[in-house]
Design a protein around this motif. Structure first.
Motif, mmCIF file in Angstrom:
data_model
loop_
_atom_site.group_PDB
_atom_site.id
_atom_site.type_symbol
_atom_site.label_atom_id
_atom_site.label_comp_id
_atom_site.label_asym_id
_atom_site.label_seq_id
_atom_site.Cartn_x
_atom_site.Cartn_y
_atom_site.Cartn_z
ATOM 1 N N VAL A 72 -17.357 38.724 13.595
ATOM 2 C CA VAL A 72 -16.676 39.490 12.547
ATOM 3 C C VAL A 72 -15.308 39.974 13.014
ATOM 4 O O VAL A 72 -15.186 40.544 14.099
ATOM 5 C CB VAL A 72 -17.537 40.700 12.118
ATOM 6 N N LEU A 73 -14.298 39.736 12.189
ATOM 7 C CA LEU A 73 -12.978 40.336 12.410
ATOM 8 C C LEU A 73 -12.811 41.462 11.396
ATOM 9 O O LEU A 73 -12.696 41.214 10.203
ATOM 10 C CB LEU A 73 -11.872 39.283 12.220
ATOM 11 N N PHE A 74 -12.857 42.687 11.885
ATOM 12 C CA PHE A 74 -12.690 43.867 11.027
ATOM 13 C C PHE A 74 -11.606 44.728 11.661
ATOM 14 O O PHE A 74 -11.892 45.575 12.494
ATOM 15 C CB PHE A 74 -14.035 44.612 10.926
ATOM 16 N N PRO A 75 -10.354 44.470 11.296
ATOM 17 C CA PRO A 75 -9.236 45.093 11.996
ATOM 18 C C PRO A 75 -8.654 46.303 11.247
ATOM 19 O O PRO A 75 -8.969 46.543 10.093
ATOM 20 C CB PRO A 75 -8.210 43.974 12.018
ATOM 21 N N ILE A 76 -7.791 47.001 11.956
ATOM 22 C CA ILE A 76 -7.087 48.142 11.345
ATOM 23 C C ILE A 76 -5.671 48.174 11.914
ATOM 24 O O ILE A 76 -5.414 47.634 12.989
ATOM 25 C CB ILE A 76 -7.830 49.470 11.629
ATOM 26 N N GLY A 77 -4.769 48.788 11.175
ATOM 27 C CA GLY A 77 -3.388 48.901 11.634
ATOM 28 C C GLY A 77 -2.684 49.983 10.840
ATOM 29 O O GLY A 77 -3.332 50.765 10.148
ATOM 30 N N PHE A 78 -1.359 49.989 10.947
ATOM 31 C CA PHE A 78 -0.608 51.051 10.291
ATOM 32 C C PHE A 78 0.633 50.520 9.585
ATOM 33 O O PHE A 78 1.442 49.811 10.184
ATOM 34 C CB PHE A 78 -0.235 52.125 11.319
ATOM 35 N N ASP A 79 0.737 50.876 8.324
ATOM 36 C CA ASP A 79 1.859 50.472 7.490
ATOM 37 C C ASP A 79 2.880 51.590 7.582
ATOM 38 O O ASP A 79 2.915 52.466 6.724
ATOM 39 C CB ASP A 79 1.330 50.304 6.055
ATOM 40 N N ALA A 80 3.689 51.586 8.619
ATOM 41 C CA ALA A 80 4.327 52.836 9.017
ATOM 42 C C ALA A 80 5.779 53.035 8.579
ATOM 43 O O ALA A 80 6.329 54.114 8.769
ATOM 44 C CB ALA A 80 4.220 52.989 10.524
ATOM 45 N N ASP A 119 -11.953 46.474 15.411
ATOM 46 C CA ASP A 119 -11.578 45.844 16.673
ATOM 47 C C ASP A 119 -10.262 46.487 17.121
ATOM 48 O O ASP A 119 -9.185 46.120 16.655
ATOM 49 C CB ASP A 119 -11.394 44.336 16.472
ATOM 50 N N TRP A 120 -10.379 47.465 17.999
ATOM 51 C CA TRP A 120 -9.206 48.262 18.372
ATOM 52 C C TRP A 120 -8.216 47.485 19.244
ATOM 53 O O TRP A 120 -7.131 47.968 19.538
ATOM 54 C CB TRP A 120 -9.642 49.552 19.073
ATOM 55 N N SER A 121 -8.577 46.281 19.655
ATOM 56 C CA SER A 121 -7.624 45.519 20.472
ATOM 57 C C SER A 121 -6.601 44.784 19.602
ATOM 58 O O SER A 121 -5.704 44.139 20.100
ATOM 59 C CB SER A 121 -8.381 44.510 21.340
ATOM 60 N N ARG A 122 -6.766 44.869 18.273
ATOM 61 C CA ARG A 122 -5.878 44.110 17.386
ATOM 62 C C ARG A 122 -5.031 44.989 16.474
ATOM 63 O O ARG A 122 -4.541 44.537 15.444
ATOM 64 C CB ARG A 122 -6.709 43.178 16.504
ATOM 65 N N VAL A 123 -4.867 46.261 16.831
ATOM 66 C CA VAL A 123 -4.116 47.179 15.972
ATOM 67 C C VAL A 123 -2.678 46.687 15.779
ATOM 68 O O VAL A 123 -2.027 46.303 16.739
ATOM 69 C CB VAL A 123 -4.099 48.590 16.577
ATOM 70 N N VAL A 124 -2.209 46.666 14.548
ATOM 71 C CA VAL A 124 -0.795 46.342 14.319
ATOM 72 C C VAL A 124 -0.067 47.559 13.759
ATOM 73 O O VAL A 124 -0.666 48.417 13.117
ATOM 74 C CB VAL A 124 -0.596 45.140 13.361
ATOM 75 N N ASP A 125 1.229 47.610 14.034
ATOM 76 C CA ASP A 125 2.084 48.697 13.558
ATOM 77 C C ASP A 125 3.326 47.998 12.994
ATOM 78 O O ASP A 125 4.052 47.337 13.737
ATOM 79 C CB ASP A 125 2.420 49.602 14.752
ATOM 80 N N THR A 126 3.558 48.129 11.702
ATOM 81 C CA THR A 126 4.639 47.365 11.067
ATOM 82 C C THR A 126 6.018 47.753 11.591
ATOM 83 O O THR A 126 6.982 47.027 11.379
ATOM 84 C CB THR A 126 4.642 47.551 9.535
ATOM 85 N N THR A 127 6.115 48.924 12.274
ATOM 86 C CA THR A 127 7.419 49.368 12.753
ATOM 87 C C THR A 127 7.667 48.945 14.198
ATOM 88 O O THR A 127 8.708 49.233 14.768
ATOM 89 C CB THR A 127 7.542 50.908 12.658
#
Length: 800
Positions: A72-80, A119-127
């Motif tokens: 399972v790929l269940f990721p999170i990130g920030f639209d910052a 999956d905290w190893s895949r966090v993205v930050d748009t900025t």
RNA sequence: GCCGCUGUGGUGGAAUUGGCAGACACAAGGGACUUAAAAUCCCUCGGAGUAAAAUCCGUACCGGUUCGACCCCGGUCAGCGGCACCA
């Protein structure tokens, strides 16, 4: 042993983290499942419980999938990127970078406290410049492919935020961010040619599994209409006036034409128009009207007749007067219409006001009272007379027009091109250079990312200029093409840019040579299930489908549609039943709930509070009910027996509950799934003990909802790790009891209940019903008209 | 105005899609335990009716189809969401 969530929850969160329990593995041979939730905008206020509900749905699905053996790929990130952060920066003097970093830290700690299995190893930050390098890359690809252009037009401008807004950001004439009235301002802005993808976006909907109302909203937003383009010759100068109509069948009913006040033909022939001063005055008046006046005060039609231009109806050579009026928009169709007052409500109003004749061409209404827009027999229409339905009439008239070379079938879309820029600091710089010799030149790919320069003052310029315009070192540059002095574009991209492709980056978040590797994209795409808010259906969801489709067309992604399935959760309202907002003071902070009740209680409650897809008000006391539920689950450890299987009494109940919980989760019916487990718990309590086999099944079913308590109990009793076990199975044959209670109705009214073997035939059921002591006297002496039996349900006896 | 969704106890909501309306909870009332409170456990809980039953009535409103309707059909009203002079 007391249920101490304060000890249990951090303990397991630490365990999952250290063991990377939820890490997705690209290329694994297990079946893949990509579940996506809308990444948050990290605002200073922190998360609120609405976020928790939004993520909990697919959190449960993801945890269930892992137990079912999926990768399972269940990721999170920030639209910052975005205005609120920049406004905070302006107010406090703290750099937006710092503000953003602090907010992301805060959100991260909140999310971790709830125990989400991201999956905290895949966090993205748009900025992050490693991220927006690729946002800029996609923009340049679009530029290369002719999908980016600049145009000077009237734009939606927010005088308070001092920015140009897209139509999507200014719905209802109000600014999406500060709710001020939008004014129309002429400005040169960037556009993305999303209209070129209108048809692809529409057709793509056929191949995906979106909620029907989501599809419908997107279809309405794209707004495809089919009709015809018809050319009317201008008598005075031979010019052709092209119009768009959905009703070419009413061509014989045209009694006037209307152009938008800004129509170029007026400028072109201003010397031969006798009342040009009057037209200019009317045009000025219209430009002054606010969005509100133009859209809300719709009833009163205004306009001016053009003196000096007359149109000729191509089908019967009638001379037709031409008006200008602001009920015709330059931005839709050709900016001019043929008016058929007898069969169009707006044209009818206009004709009445200006005393223009009304010619009926379709029978069926009373045109002395109102316009008739329905179907009917054609009259007063030459060769069309006698045709009785619209479809045939349109087909016929199109043939005639085509033969004469004056018209053809055509389609139009309501969707407009995407105004793609903000005059603000905190956004991705648009990687374009303006060269006096070469014009607009793309920044070379190997110079990406084009970094945001560090600045002290983020205040926007007076006439809606970006703060970047004040930074000489950024603005002044050399033309990449000719090497001469040039100036950089100073606008930045709108907030929607970064979120238009983030789901691709999750597949391979640290790649430096591509937005993601082809292997990773091929392995993970499409997103199997995307859940988010209804408010993003006409913006983010359309924009990201557009970007993705473009990337597909240039071969950068392997599938045409990014999301295989899309669902939406309902809002959590405040305890007062209204939408939560800071100004109302009815916002519930998830941190407070976790501190007082624990993460598991919060998770169970947001899913139990009502239908996941409907809005529901927050209730502190219902929260307590969920706490009781988990405490009773905890107490099961005290009544444990050694048997491995299900007890005889509860076997069917367990099989049934497993079936229901499994099915409900797939349909987002979390409230009934939890209710079923509560019912089962009540049955266990009545019985007074639970077997090991039963406890294991119950803990597994509950694990996706309340992972900490179930993990702890499992570990106590069985000594392993629950999230590494398998989902529970059930046996359809064992779901039914040997005996079922059925209802006996006389004339549709329930008169008795009785037990029959569950496999009893219809005849046996009827026989048993008629033998029943309560039923007998009610049937005696009457004629039985009909006997109906529904297996395992009821018997209905109709008597006279 | 157009399109879509919703309307069920005091509350949040169930009802396998035409088959026991109100699952599961919350709140409320009563009782047990307690010096007391909290917590916990037990009972009642749509309305009328009755000593208790029986029995009616009841899923926004009016009508229809059906042995049987919260569910299907026609009409009305109310609330929410989207679009809005889109030709």
């Amino acid at each position: 042993m007391k249920y101490d969530f304060k000890e249990i929850e951090p303990k397991w969160q630490k365990y999952w983290d250290e063991h990377e329990s939820f890490k997705a593995e690209t290329g694994s041979s297990k079946p893949k499942f990509y579940s996506l939730v809308e990444f948050p905008y990290p605002s200073g206020a922190g998360m609120h419980v609405g976020h928790i509900k939004a993520y909990s749905g697919l959190e449960v699905v993801s945890r269930k999938r892992r137990l079912e053996g999926y990768n399972v790929l269940f990721p999170i990130g920030f639209d910052a990127y975005g205005l609120p952060t920049e406004n905070t920066a302006i107010k406090t003097g703290v750099h937006p970078r710092t503000v953003t970093d602090n907010n992301i830290k805060k959100f991260t700690s909140q999310l971790r406290k709830v125990g989400f299995s991201f999956d905290w190893s895949r966090v993205v930050d748009t900025t992050d410049e490693k991220y927006y390098k690729w946002t800029q890359w996609i923009f340049l690809k679009m530029f290369e492919n002719g999908l980016v252009f600049r145009d000077r037009t009237l734009v939606n401008y927010c005088p308070s935020c001092k920015v140009v807004l897209s139509n999507e950001d200014s719905q209802g004439g109000k600014c999406d961010v500060c709710h001020s009235d939008i004014i129309q301002k002429e400005k040169e802005v960037w556009y993305l040619r999303i209209t070129e993808y209108a048809d692809k976006l529409l057709q793509g909907l056929d191949s995906v599994d979106f909620l029907p109302n989501i599809k419908l909203q997107q279809e309405n937003w794209i707004g495809k209409s089919t009709g015809a383009f018809v050319k009317f010759r201008i008598k005075e100068n031979g010019e052709e006036l092209k119009i768009y109509t959905t009703r070419p069948d009413t061509l014989y009913g045209v009694t006037f034409m209307v152009m938008a006040p800004e129509h170029p033909m007026i400028e072109k022939y201003r010397d031969s128009i006798k009342n040009i001063a009057e037209l200019d005055a009317y045009k000025d008046e219209c430009a002054k009207k606010s969005e509100f006046e133009r859209t809300q005060l719709v009833k009163d039609k205004t306009g001016v007749r053009i003196d000096g231009l007359t149109a000729i109806n191509p089908i019967n050579d009638t001379e037709i007067p031409i008006y200008i009026s602001d009920y015709v928009m330059m931005g839709y169709g050709t900016g001019a219409i043929m008016a058929v007052p007898a069969h169009d409500t707006r044209d009818y109003e206009f004709a009445n006001k200006f005393g223009i004749p009304i010619i009926e061409v379709i029978k069926g209404g009373d045109i002395s009272k109102e316009a008739y827009t329905g179907d009917g027999e054609m009259v007063n229409s030459g060769e069309l007379n006698g045709i009785t339905n619209k479809k045939d009439a349109i087909a016929k008239v199109l043939k005639v027009l085509e033969a004469k070379g004056v018209g053809e079938a055509g389609v139009q879309y309501k969707m407009k091109d995407w105004a793609f820029n903000r005059q603000r600091y905190w956004g991705e710089p648009i990687p374009i250079v303006h060269c006096p010799k070469c014009g607009m030149v793309a920044v070379p790919y190997d110079e990406l990312p084009l970094r945001l320069p560090p600045v002290e003052n983020f205040q926007p310029g007076q006439d809606g200029e970006s703060p970047l315009a004040k930074i000489e070192s950024f603005v002044n540059c050399k033309c990449p093409k000719c090497g001469g002095d040039a100036k950089r574009e100073t606008d930045t991209m709108p907030q929607w840019a970064g979120s238009s492709w983030y789901f691709l980056r999750y597949c391979d978040p640290n790649n430096d040579s591509a937005l993601a590797s082809p292997e990773a994209l091929k392995y993970w795409l499409p997103v199997d299930w995307y859940n988010g808010g209804m408010e993003h259906v006409t913006r983010h969801l359309i924009y990201s489908r557009f970007w993705h489709r473009f990337l597909y067309d240039i071969g950068a992604v392997p599938v045409p549609e990014p999301y295989a399935k899309r669902t939406a959760q309902g809002l959590i309202l405040g305890p007062d039943g209204v939408k939560m907002s800071k100004s109302r003071g009815n916002v519930v902070d998830p941190n407070d709930v976790v501190d007082e009740y624990g993460a598991d209680v919060l998770r169970v409650y947001v899913l139990f509070m009502g239908d996941y897809e409907q809005a529901a008000p927050w209730s502190e006391s219902s929260l307590k009910g969920c706490k009781r539920f988990l405490e009773r689950i905890w107490a099961l450890q005290d009544t444990l027996t050694d048997d491995d299987g299900y007890s005889k009494e509860l076997s069917a109940a367990f099989h049934r509950t497993v079936k229901k919980v499994s099915a409900d989760i797939e349909q987002l019916k979390f409230n009934t799934a939890i209710a079923a487990m509560m019912t089962l718990l009540n049955q266990i309590s009545d019985k007074g003990s639970i077997t090991k086999g039963e406890l294991k099944a119950l803990l597994t079913m509950l694990n996706p909802f309340a992972p900490h308590i179930t993990e702890e109990m499992y570990h106590n009793v069985f000594g392993g790790i629950l999230s590494e076990q398998s989902w529970v199975t059930y046996d359809e044959a064992l779901c039914v009891e040997d005996e079922v209670e059925i209802v006996v109705q006389i004339n549709g009214k329930v008169r008795a209940k009785l037990n029959v073997p569950s496999e009893a035939s219809q005849d046996e059921m009827i026989e048993a019903a008629l033998a029943n002591d309560t039923v007998k006297p009610l049937v005696e002496g009457k004629t039985i008209v009909k006997k109906i039996a529904v297996p395992k349900k009821l018997v209905n006896i109709v008597v006279k």
